[in-house]
Scaffold this motif. Sequence first.
Motif, PDB file in Angstrom:
ATOM      1  N   VAL A  44      -6.487   8.703   7.427  1.00 46.76           N
ATOM      2  CA  VAL A  44      -6.858   7.355   7.245  1.00 46.76           C
ATOM      3  C   VAL A  44      -8.219   7.081   6.121  1.00 46.76           C
ATOM      4  CG1 VAL A  44      -7.873   5.214   8.521  1.00 46.76           C
ATOM      5  CG2 VAL A  44      -6.061   6.943   9.566  1.00 46.76           C
ATOM      6  N   VAL A  45      -8.003   6.392   5.166  1.00 50.04           N
ATOM      7  CA  VAL A  45      -9.097   6.159   4.214  1.00 50.04           C
ATOM      8  C   VAL A  45      -9.646   4.821   4.177  1.00 50.04           C
ATOM      9  CG1 VAL A  45      -9.248   6.078   1.726  1.00 50.04           C
ATOM     10  CG2 VAL A  45      -7.931   7.793   2.716  1.00 50.04           C
ATOM     11  N   ASN A  46     -11.064   4.648   4.380  1.00 51.24           N
ATOM     12  CA  ASN A  46     -11.460   3.377   3.926  1.00 51.24           C
ATOM     13  C   ASN A  46     -11.429   3.016   2.372  1.00 51.24           C
ATOM     14  OD1 ASN A  46     -13.843   1.402   3.238  1.00 51.24           O
ATOM     15  ND2 ASN A  46     -14.058   1.268   5.365  1.00 51.24           N
ATOM     16  N   VAL A  47     -11.128   2.008   2.054  1.00 53.69           N
ATOM     17  CA  VAL A  47     -10.733   1.971   0.585  1.00 53.69           C
ATOM     18  C   VAL A  47     -11.866   1.433  -0.495  1.00 53.69           C
ATOM     19  CG1 VAL A  47      -8.225   1.592   0.786  1.00 53.69           C
ATOM     20  CG2 VAL A  47      -9.719  -0.523   0.733  1.00 53.69           C
ATOM     21  N   GLY A  48     -12.964   1.148   0.194  1.00 59.19           N
ATOM     22  CA  GLY A  48     -14.152   0.666  -0.739  1.00 59.19           C
ATOM     23  C   GLY A  48     -13.797  -0.836  -1.186  1.00 59.19           C
ATOM     24  N   LYS A  49     -14.051  -0.890  -2.684  1.00 64.57           N
ATOM     25  CA  LYS A  49     -13.687  -2.155  -3.453  1.00 64.57           C
ATOM     26  C   LYS A  49     -12.169  -2.211  -3.707  1.00 64.57           C
ATOM     27  CE  LYS A  49     -14.791  -0.487  -7.835  1.00 64.57           C
ATOM     28  NZ  LYS A  49     -15.880  -0.736  -8.844  1.00 64.57           N
ATOM     29  N   LEU A  50     -11.375  -1.461  -3.411  1.00 64.67           N
ATOM     30  CA  LEU A  50      -9.871  -1.504  -3.759  1.00 64.67           C
ATOM     31  C   LEU A  50      -9.250  -2.794  -3.191  1.00 64.67           C
ATOM     32  CD1 LEU A  50      -7.622   0.197  -5.185  1.00 64.67           C
ATOM     33  CD2 LEU A  50      -7.012   1.022  -2.983  1.00 64.67           C
ATOM     34  N   ASP A  51      -8.588  -3.610  -4.023  1.00 67.29           N
ATOM     35  CA  ASP A  51      -8.070  -4.884  -3.781  1.00 67.29           C
ATOM     36  C   ASP A  51      -6.633  -4.412  -2.919  1.00 67.29           C
ATOM     37  OD1 ASP A  51      -7.020  -7.177  -3.204  1.00 67.29           O
ATOM     38  OD2 ASP A  51      -6.980  -7.932  -5.266  1.00 67.29           O
ATOM     39  N   MET A  52      -6.484  -4.785  -1.618  1.00 70.36           N
ATOM     40  CA  MET A  52      -5.330  -4.211  -0.671  1.00 70.36           C
ATOM     41  C   MET A  52      -4.246  -5.385  -0.574  1.00 70.36           C
ATOM     42  SD  MET A  52      -5.442  -1.088   0.207  1.00 70.36           S
ATOM     43  CE  MET A  52      -4.428  -0.893   1.703  1.00 70.36           C
ATOM     44  N   ALA A  53      -4.819  -6.636  -1.285  1.00 66.05           N
ATOM     45  CA  ALA A  53      -4.056  -7.859  -1.323  1.00 66.05           C
ATOM     46  C   ALA A  53      -2.400  -7.668  -1.688  1.00 66.05           C
ATOM     47  CB  ALA A  53      -4.492  -8.866  -2.027  1.00 66.05           C
ATOM     48  N   ASP A  54      -2.256  -6.893  -2.479  1.00 61.26           N
ATOM     49  CA  ASP A  54      -0.931  -6.441  -3.005  1.00 61.26           C
ATOM     50  C   ASP A  54      -0.237  -5.289  -2.613  1.00 61.26           C
ATOM     51  OD1 ASP A  54      -2.541  -5.050  -4.703  1.00 61.26           O
ATOM     52  OD2 ASP A  54      -1.322  -5.682  -6.456  1.00 61.26           O
ATOM     53  N   VAL A  55      -0.821  -4.655  -1.541  1.00 62.61           N
ATOM     54  CA  VAL A  55      -0.300  -3.425  -1.237  1.00 62.61           C
ATOM     55  C   VAL A  55       0.675  -3.603   0.021  1.00 62.61           C
ATOM     56  CG1 VAL A  55      -0.892  -1.151  -0.272  1.00 62.61           C
ATOM     57  CG2 VAL A  55      -2.071  -2.226  -2.023  1.00 62.61           C
ATOM     58  N   HIS A  56       1.628  -2.994   0.084  1.00 61.58           N
ATOM     59  CA  HIS A  56       2.578  -2.898   1.246  1.00 61.58           C
ATOM     60  C   HIS A  56       3.093  -1.629   1.759  1.00 61.58           C
ATOM     61  CE1 HIS A  56       3.340  -6.487  -1.762  1.00 61.58           C
ATOM     62  NE2 HIS A  56       3.543  -7.289  -0.550  1.00 61.58           N
ATOM     63  N   LEU A  57       3.478  -1.750   2.942  1.00 60.84           N
ATOM     64  CA  LEU A  57       4.026  -0.521   3.598  1.00 60.84           C
ATOM     65  C   LEU A  57       4.992   0.325   2.721  1.00 60.84           C
ATOM     66  CD1 LEU A  57       4.254  -1.390   7.263  1.00 60.84           C
ATOM     67  CD2 LEU A  57       2.327  -0.209   6.131  1.00 60.84           C
ATOM     68  N   GLY A  58       4.738   1.480   2.510  1.00 56.72           N
ATOM     69  CA  GLY A  58       5.748   2.218   1.633  1.00 56.72           C
ATOM     70  C   GLY A  58       5.256   2.510  -0.047  1.00 56.72           C
ATOM     71  N   ASP A  59       4.288   1.573  -0.290  1.00 54.62           N
ATOM     72  CA  ASP A  59       3.692   1.695  -1.548  1.00 54.62           C
ATOM     73  C   ASP A  59       2.945   3.094  -1.685  1.00 54.62           C
ATOM     74  OD1 ASP A  59       4.533  -0.712  -2.146  1.00 54.62           O
ATOM     75  OD2 ASP A  59       2.536  -1.864  -2.195  1.00 54.62           O
ATOM     76  N   SER A  60       2.586   3.272  -3.034  1.00 54.91           N
ATOM     77  CA  SER A  60       2.017   4.720  -3.332  1.00 54.91           C
ATOM     78  C   SER A  60       0.457   4.391  -3.596  1.00 54.91           C
ATOM     79  CB  SER A  60       2.697   5.318  -4.348  1.00 54.91           C
ATOM     80  OG  SER A  60       3.895   5.782  -4.073  1.00 54.91           O
ATOM     81  N   ILE A  61      -0.452   5.176  -2.966  1.00 57.68           N
ATOM     82  CA  ILE A  61      -1.637   5.151  -3.543  1.00 57.68           C
ATOM     83  C   ILE A  61      -2.282   6.644  -3.977  1.00 57.68           C
ATOM     84  CG2 ILE A  61      -4.284   4.801  -2.901  1.00 57.68           C
ATOM     85  CD1 ILE A  61      -3.357   2.470  -1.304  1.00 57.68           C
ATOM     86  N   ALA A  62      -2.520   6.799  -5.236  1.00 55.19           N
ATOM     87  CA  ALA A  62      -3.094   8.283  -5.463  1.00 55.19           C
ATOM     88  C   ALA A  62      -4.518   8.635  -5.183  1.00 55.19           C
ATOM     89  CB  ALA A  62      -3.329   8.411  -6.984  1.00 55.19           C
ATOM     90  N   THR A  63      -4.727   9.499  -4.160  1.00 54.82           N
ATOM     91  CA  THR A  63      -5.854   9.891  -3.427  1.00 54.82           C
ATOM     92  C   THR A  63      -6.269  11.097  -3.774  1.00 54.82           C
ATOM     93  OG1 THR A  63      -4.850   8.766  -1.458  1.00 54.82           O
ATOM     94  CG2 THR A  63      -6.858   9.961  -1.006  1.00 54.82           C
ATOM     95  N   ASN A  64      -7.262  11.207  -4.815  1.00 50.96           N
ATOM     96  CA  ASN A  64      -8.094  12.258  -5.424  1.00 50.96           C
ATOM     97  C   ASN A  64      -6.667  12.894  -6.255  1.00 50.96           C
ATOM     98  OD1 ASN A  64     -10.585  12.299  -5.124  1.00 50.96           O
ATOM     99  ND2 ASN A  64     -10.830  14.249  -4.172  1.00 50.96           N
TER     100      ASN A  64
END
Length: 219
Positions: free
Chosen positions: A25-45
């Motif tokens: 579980v990652v707290n995203v800081g200033k990342l805008d999650m408005a257009d993120v949906h379940l199943g989307d990809s986020i590069a984490t480090n």
Amino acid sequence: MFTGIIESVGTISSLTDLGDNYRLVVNVGKLDMADVHLGDSIATNGVCLTVVDMGQDYYAADVSSETIKHTAFADYRTNTQVNLEKAMRADSRFGGHIVSGHVDGVGAVERINKHTNYIEVWVKAPSEIAKYIAHKGSITVDGVSLTVNEVDGASFMLWLIPHTLQETVFGTYTAGSKVNLEVDVIARYLERLLQGDKAAEPTKKDISMEFLAQHGYLK
């Protein structure tokens, strides 16, 4: 696909062992999650992860034990900071280079030299991927698209400007810090192309009694 341009620095709020995998579980800081949906990809480090749960200020992803084993995630704990980038949109700017989010190896920071307007960071790469790292070529370090400024064997040097240090986790690096490395995908394809027709040949296996029996050489 990603470009290696970091959008936010997040913080790991939990990393739970579920037996066969881990729930991150990652707290995203200033990342805008408005257009993120379940199943989307986020590069984490630099590691491409699939969103399995989310809210306005967090996302959760399942990380396999294999991924933990072969990335710097093995050293991550609660409160570890991570670089975040959402998957590239077809209509967005291509600011870095082609980044797949598939880590090729884990490097280690060897030394950091501070200068007036930048810092010089030397990273030691695993020997098996050193051949893909070229002077003035591109490399992804913890998800960030960077230019290799010098190469010495399996070690390479990066110049990091103040903006990069402020907008990524690079400001937390010390000698010995582990980093996820992804080489330029073009180098991978070139290596395969140079094999020509031999690329279609099966990989040679070590000769053993079992191998000889399977291929009819023993009765």
